[in-house]
Design a protein around this motif. Structure first.
Motif, short mmCIF file in Angstrom:
data_model
loop_
_atom_site.label_atom_id
_atom_site.label_comp_id
_atom_site.label_asym_id
_atom_site.label_seq_id
_atom_site.Cartn_x
_atom_site.Cartn_y
_atom_site.Cartn_z
N VAL A 12 0.88 -1.16 -0.02
CA VAL A 12 0.06 -0.25 0.08
C VAL A 12 0.96 1.30 0.05
N MET A 13 1.79 1.33 0.67
CA MET A 13 2.74 2.47 0.69
C MET A 13 3.47 2.54 -0.59
N ILE A 14 4.16 1.61 -1.08
CA ILE A 14 4.74 1.45 -2.26
C ILE A 14 3.74 2.11 -3.48
N VAL A 15 2.66 1.58 -3.52
CA VAL A 15 1.59 2.48 -4.55
C VAL A 15 1.33 3.73 -4.11
N ALA A 16 1.02 4.15 -2.92
CA ALA A 16 1.07 5.39 -2.53
C ALA A 16 2.06 6.35 -3.06
N ALA A 17 3.30 5.87 -2.76
CA ALA A 17 4.39 6.61 -3.21
C ALA A 17 4.49 6.78 -4.81
N SER A 18 4.04 5.67 -5.42
CA SER A 18 4.20 5.88 -6.93
C SER A 18 3.03 6.32 -7.88
N ALA A 19 1.91 6.48 -6.84
CA ALA A 19 0.87 7.31 -7.69
C ALA A 19 0.84 8.22 -8.51
N ASP A 20 1.88 9.22 -8.30
CA ASP A 20 2.23 10.31 -9.39
C ASP A 20 3.24 9.85 -10.13
N SER A 21 3.60 8.63 -10.26
CA SER A 21 4.32 8.02 -11.37
C SER A 21 5.98 8.40 -11.01
N ALA A 22 6.13 8.66 -9.78
CA ALA A 22 7.73 9.06 -9.64
C ALA A 22 7.73 8.70 -7.91
N ILE A 23 8.72 7.90 -7.48
CA ILE A 23 8.95 7.62 -6.15
C ILE A 23 10.01 8.39 -5.68
N THR A 24 9.96 9.42 -4.70
CA THR A 24 11.07 10.68 -4.58
C THR A 24 11.84 9.67 -3.25
N GLU A 25 12.85 10.41 -2.99
CA GLU A 25 13.70 9.75 -1.93
C GLU A 25 13.02 10.30 -0.58
N ARG A 26 12.28 11.39 -0.69
CA ARG A 26 11.64 11.66 0.57
C ARG A 26 10.68 10.50 0.74
N GLU A 27 9.99 10.07 -0.13
CA GLU A 27 8.97 9.01 0.23
C GLU A 27 9.52 7.67 0.41
N LEU A 28 10.72 7.51 -0.26
CA LEU A 28 11.09 6.25 0.40
C LEU A 28 11.67 6.19 1.72
N THR A 29 12.31 7.46 2.15
CA THR A 29 12.79 7.60 3.45
C THR A 29 11.77 7.28 4.52
N ARG A 30 10.51 8.19 4.22
CA ARG A 30 9.27 8.04 5.04
C ARG A 30 8.88 6.60 5.07
N ILE A 31 8.92 5.86 3.91
CA ILE A 31 8.55 4.22 4.30
C ILE A 31 9.49 3.42 5.08
#
Length: 137
Positions: A12-31
């Motif tokens: 669920v977190m990975i899909v949320a991060a990729s919803a805007d088509s790019a997973i940012t470093e901030r999103e990966l750090t948050r996960i």
């Protein structure tokens, strides 16, 4: 069973991060921070994170990928963790302090698939905005 629940929450977190088509470093750090800090992830082997993320990406890139990932994740979650899954998705999308239209649509889709009332989801969203707010200026 715990492994399936952990995997579902991470998906669920990975899909949320990729919803805007790019997973940012901030999103990966948050996960990563959420996995390391939240009690729901107690017992998760952090060495599996890359494997779990890759499994999610494989399903996501297949036919009906988004629906399939979400349906499988929700099916693996006990009802009492559905609000947790939504909170994790909101937390990951809120990290950039601005939600893109695709992220808003993803959260709407997730809300529709989960058995959560609108008041609960609104409270989760407001709390995330409050946690991520910065000082003006």
């Amino acid at each position: 069973m715990t492994s399936q629940i952990h995997d579902a929450l991470i998906h669920v977190m990975i899909v949320a991060a990729s919803a805007d088509s790019a997973i940012t470093e901030r999103e990966l750090t948050r996960i990563t921070a959420l996995i390391e800090r939240l009690p729901v992830f107690d017992g998760f082997d952090k060495g599996r994170l890359t494997q779990v993320a890759n499994q999610c990406a494989d399903v996501l890139n297949g036919p009906d990928g988004l629906d399939r990932v979400l349906d499988e994740a929700i099916a693996a979650l006990p009802a009492k963790l559905q609000d947790t899954a939504y909170a994790l998705a909101v937390e990951v999308t809120a990290v950039d302090l601005h939600l893109e239209q695709e992220e808003l649509r993803f959260l709407e889709m997730l809300r529709d698939k989960l058995s959560l009332d609108r008041l609960t989801t609104a409270a989760i969203e407001v709390a995330a905005r409050a946690r991520h707010r910065k000082l003006p200026g």
